[in-house]
Structure formats: structure tokens, C-alpha cells
Design a protein around this motif. Structure first.
Motif, short mmCIF file in Angstrom:
data_model
loop_
_atom_site.label_atom_id
_atom_site.label_comp_id
_atom_site.label_asym_id
_atom_site.label_seq_id
_atom_site.Cartn_x
_atom_site.Cartn_y
_atom_site.Cartn_z
N SER A 164 4.32 -10.29 -8.25
CA SER A 164 4.88 -9.20 -7.47
C SER A 164 5.08 -9.67 -6.04
O SER A 164 4.59 -10.73 -5.64
CB SER A 164 3.95 -7.97 -7.49
OG SER A 164 2.69 -8.29 -6.91
N VAL A 165 5.82 -8.90 -5.27
CA VAL A 165 6.06 -9.25 -3.87
C VAL A 165 5.65 -8.08 -2.99
O VAL A 165 5.88 -6.91 -3.31
CB VAL A 165 7.55 -9.63 -3.65
CG1 VAL A 165 8.47 -8.46 -3.94
CG2 VAL A 165 7.76 -10.13 -2.24
N SER A 170 4.29 -13.34 -1.94
CA SER A 170 4.30 -13.17 -3.39
C SER A 170 2.87 -13.22 -3.89
O SER A 170 2.04 -13.95 -3.33
CB SER A 170 5.13 -14.27 -4.07
OG SER A 170 6.49 -14.13 -3.75
N ILE A 171 2.59 -12.45 -4.94
CA ILE A 171 1.24 -12.39 -5.48
C ILE A 171 1.28 -12.76 -6.96
O ILE A 171 1.99 -12.14 -7.75
CB ILE A 171 0.63 -10.98 -5.31
CG1 ILE A 171 0.60 -10.60 -3.83
CG2 ILE A 171 -0.77 -10.92 -5.90
CD1 ILE A 171 0.19 -9.18 -3.55
N LEU A 172 0.50 -13.79 -7.32
CA LEU A 172 0.36 -14.17 -8.72
C LEU A 172 -0.81 -13.41 -9.30
O LEU A 172 -1.93 -13.50 -8.79
CB LEU A 172 0.11 -15.67 -8.85
CG LEU A 172 1.12 -16.65 -8.26
CD1 LEU A 172 0.74 -18.08 -8.62
CD2 LEU A 172 2.53 -16.34 -8.73
N LEU A 185 9.70 -14.24 -3.58
CA LEU A 185 9.76 -14.10 -5.04
C LEU A 185 10.79 -15.07 -5.61
O LEU A 185 10.58 -15.65 -6.68
CB LEU A 185 10.09 -12.66 -5.42
CG LEU A 185 9.90 -12.29 -6.89
CD1 LEU A 185 8.43 -12.35 -7.26
CD2 LEU A 185 10.47 -10.91 -7.18
N LYS A 186 11.88 -15.26 -4.90
CA LYS A 186 12.92 -16.17 -5.36
C LYS A 186 12.39 -17.60 -5.42
O LYS A 186 12.66 -18.33 -6.39
CB LYS A 186 14.13 -16.11 -4.42
CG LYS A 186 15.27 -17.03 -4.83
CD LYS A 186 16.43 -16.93 -3.86
CE LYS A 186 17.55 -17.89 -4.26
NZ LYS A 186 18.68 -17.85 -3.30
N ILE A 205 8.23 -10.03 -11.50
CA ILE A 205 8.55 -10.94 -12.60
C ILE A 205 7.37 -10.90 -13.56
O ILE A 205 6.21 -10.90 -13.12
CB ILE A 205 8.75 -12.38 -12.10
CG1 ILE A 205 9.95 -12.46 -11.15
CG2 ILE A 205 8.91 -13.37 -13.26
CD1 ILE A 205 10.06 -13.80 -10.45
N VAL A 206 7.64 -10.84 -14.87
CA VAL A 206 6.53 -10.78 -15.82
C VAL A 206 6.59 -11.96 -16.79
O VAL A 206 7.66 -12.51 -17.07
CB VAL A 206 6.51 -9.46 -16.65
CG1 VAL A 206 6.38 -8.26 -15.74
CG2 VAL A 206 7.73 -9.36 -17.53
N ASN A 207 5.42 -12.34 -17.27
CA ASN A 207 5.29 -13.28 -18.37
C ASN A 207 5.60 -12.50 -19.64
O ASN A 207 4.85 -11.62 -20.04
CB ASN A 207 3.87 -13.85 -18.40
CG ASN A 207 3.66 -14.87 -19.49
OD1 ASN A 207 4.36 -14.87 -20.50
ND2 ASN A 207 2.68 -15.73 -19.30
#
Length: 245
Positions: A164-165, A170-172, A185-186, A205-207
Motif C-alpha cells: 500500500s502507499v 510504500s508499505i510492504l 508504489l510505481k 498492489i496485492v499478491n
């Protein structure tokens, strides 16, 4: 990262141990003699060796480096009191990751250890430049190395549930921890395998393998018990990707 320290001068051995401990790495052993060093290397499987060249006993640090590399390719950083061209040439034959002259600079030691770790996992020159420029994450094969304080933390790409951003960060998200990166994020998306990760929202963005269910009425996605927003413009692509699995 597990670090083996081989140094026969007690003061320098203590100093190295203190510096490495402060950097947050695990010290497998501190030894000062060749046979002890061989046993420690074979028993502990260190990820990195800090190695003095001039040691007590019959074996020099260069002899040990040759023996180590013959058994298992391991990054080695030489630390020596001798600024001698002939010794340097002999040491260079063992392909060390760094060659530091005592008294060494703690910052130089830290940088040398970080680069040794990165080179071992096959990063390219651009990755090293990212670290030099203060970036917080470097992708090496199937993992991210994320800088937290004074150490690099390995995060397997497969363990990332979603990204997420927030503001400029950005956060993993993994199952048990969040990692904050000073990257857009890009930038993160460009380092992720697009066959595994899919953008589902302008800020997420998701796995795809971790998606539990999709609520097409509320436009949310369940991942590891958490709700991730689904953007309407991203819905069709996500559904199509799921049908292809």
C-alpha cells in the motif's frame, strides 16, 4: 546475517564484536587461530567472514580464505594492519569483498558488510547505487533487502501479501510485519513479478495468490483477514487474472 570474526588481537576482536553487534547481525564466533577458525566455519556456516590476515599459528588469513572458498563460496572482508602491496596482491587472489586497513572506520565497515551481502545475492550495479542514494529497499533475486536502522532485513517476495502507499511511502505487508519504504508504489511495482502481483487500486498492489475473497458489491478484497480496497477500474483485470489461474 551470521558473521564469523577471526582476529587474534583481543582489543580489535572486542571492537569488531561490538561494532557487528551494534549493527544487529548475529555473531557465530570470535576466534584468533587458524584451526579454530576452520572448525567455526564448518560448524556455523557463516554468511560473512571478517578476517585478519596476520594470525597466530601456521595459517594466515589468506590461507584461511583459500580454504573457505574451496569448501563454500562465502563473502570475506579482510581487516589488516599491513598496507603492503605484496600482501594485498596475495589477498586479492582470494576475491575478497573488501580490504580494510586498521584502524578501520566503523562506517566503512558497515558499508563493506552491506555491499558484501548484496553482492552475494547477485544485485546489479544499479541496486548498489540505490543503497548509496539512501533508498530503503533493494531487490536481490527473489527477496527484498530492506534497510532498518543499521542492518539489512531479508523479506522473501512470496511473503509479501500486499503493498500500500501512504503519502510518499510504500508499505510492504507480510503476515506478521509491515516494512516502510521511501519508494513510490510505481518503483516498488517495477521490482515485483507481474505474474504474481496485480494492482487492484491506485494505492494498492496485492499478491494474487493470497486473495481469499472479493466483495464485488463493497469493492473490497480479503487478504490474510484484512480488507484491501478494490478500485472499480481495476476490477475487470483482477477477475480476468483470477480466471486464468
Amino acid at each position: 546475517m551470521k558473521v564469523l570474526i577471526i582476529e587474534d588481537e583481543p582489543n580489535y576482536a572486542d571492537t569488531l564484536e561490538m561494532f557487528v553487534d551494534e549493527l544487529g547481525y548475529n555473531i557465530t564466533d570470535v576466534v584468533g587461530e587458524g584451526q579454530q577458525a576452520l572448525r567455526a566455519f564448518r560448524n556455523e556456516y557463516p554468511d560473512l567472514v571478517l578476517l585478519d590476515i596476520n594470525l597466530e599459528g601456521e595459517m594466515t588469513g589468506i590461507d584461511l580464505a583459500r580454504a573457505f572458498q574451496a569448501e563454500r563460496k562465502t563473502p570475506i572482508i579482510f581487516i589488516t594492519s599491513f598496507d603492503d602491496k605484496e600482501i594485498f596482491q596475495k589477498a586479492k587472489e582470494t576475491a575478497p569483498h573488501a580490504y580494510l586497513i586498521k584502524p578501520f572506520n566503523p562506517d566503512e565497515l558497515e558499508r563493506s558488510m552491506e555491499l558484501a551481502l548484496l553482492r552475494t545475492h547477485g544485485p546489479n550495479q544499479e541496486d548498489e547505487q540505490l543503497l548509496d542514494n539512501g533508498k530503503h529497499a533493494i531487490l536481490a533475486k527473489n527477496s527484498f533487502f530492506i534497510k532498518e536502522r543499521n542492518k539489512l532485513v531479508k523479506v522473501n517476495v512470496g511473503d509479501i501479501l500486499w503493498v500500500s502507499v501512504e503519502d510518499k511511502y510504500s508499505i510492504l505487508h507480510t503476515a506478521d510485519k509491515r516494512f516502510v519504504l521511501r519508494q513510490s508504489l510505481k518503483e516498488v511495482a517495477e521490482k515485483l513479478d507481474d505474474s504474481i502481483f496485480v494492482q487492484v487500486h491506485r494505492s494498492h498492489i496485492v499478491n494474487i495468490s493470497t486473495v481469499e475473497d472479493i466483495d464485488l458489491q463493497l469493492f473490497t478484497i480479503s487478504v490474510n483477514g484484512e480488507e484491501v480496497p478494490l478500485g472499480k477500474s481495476y476490477k475487470d483485470n483482477l477477475v480476468q487474472r483470477l480466471q486464468m489461474l
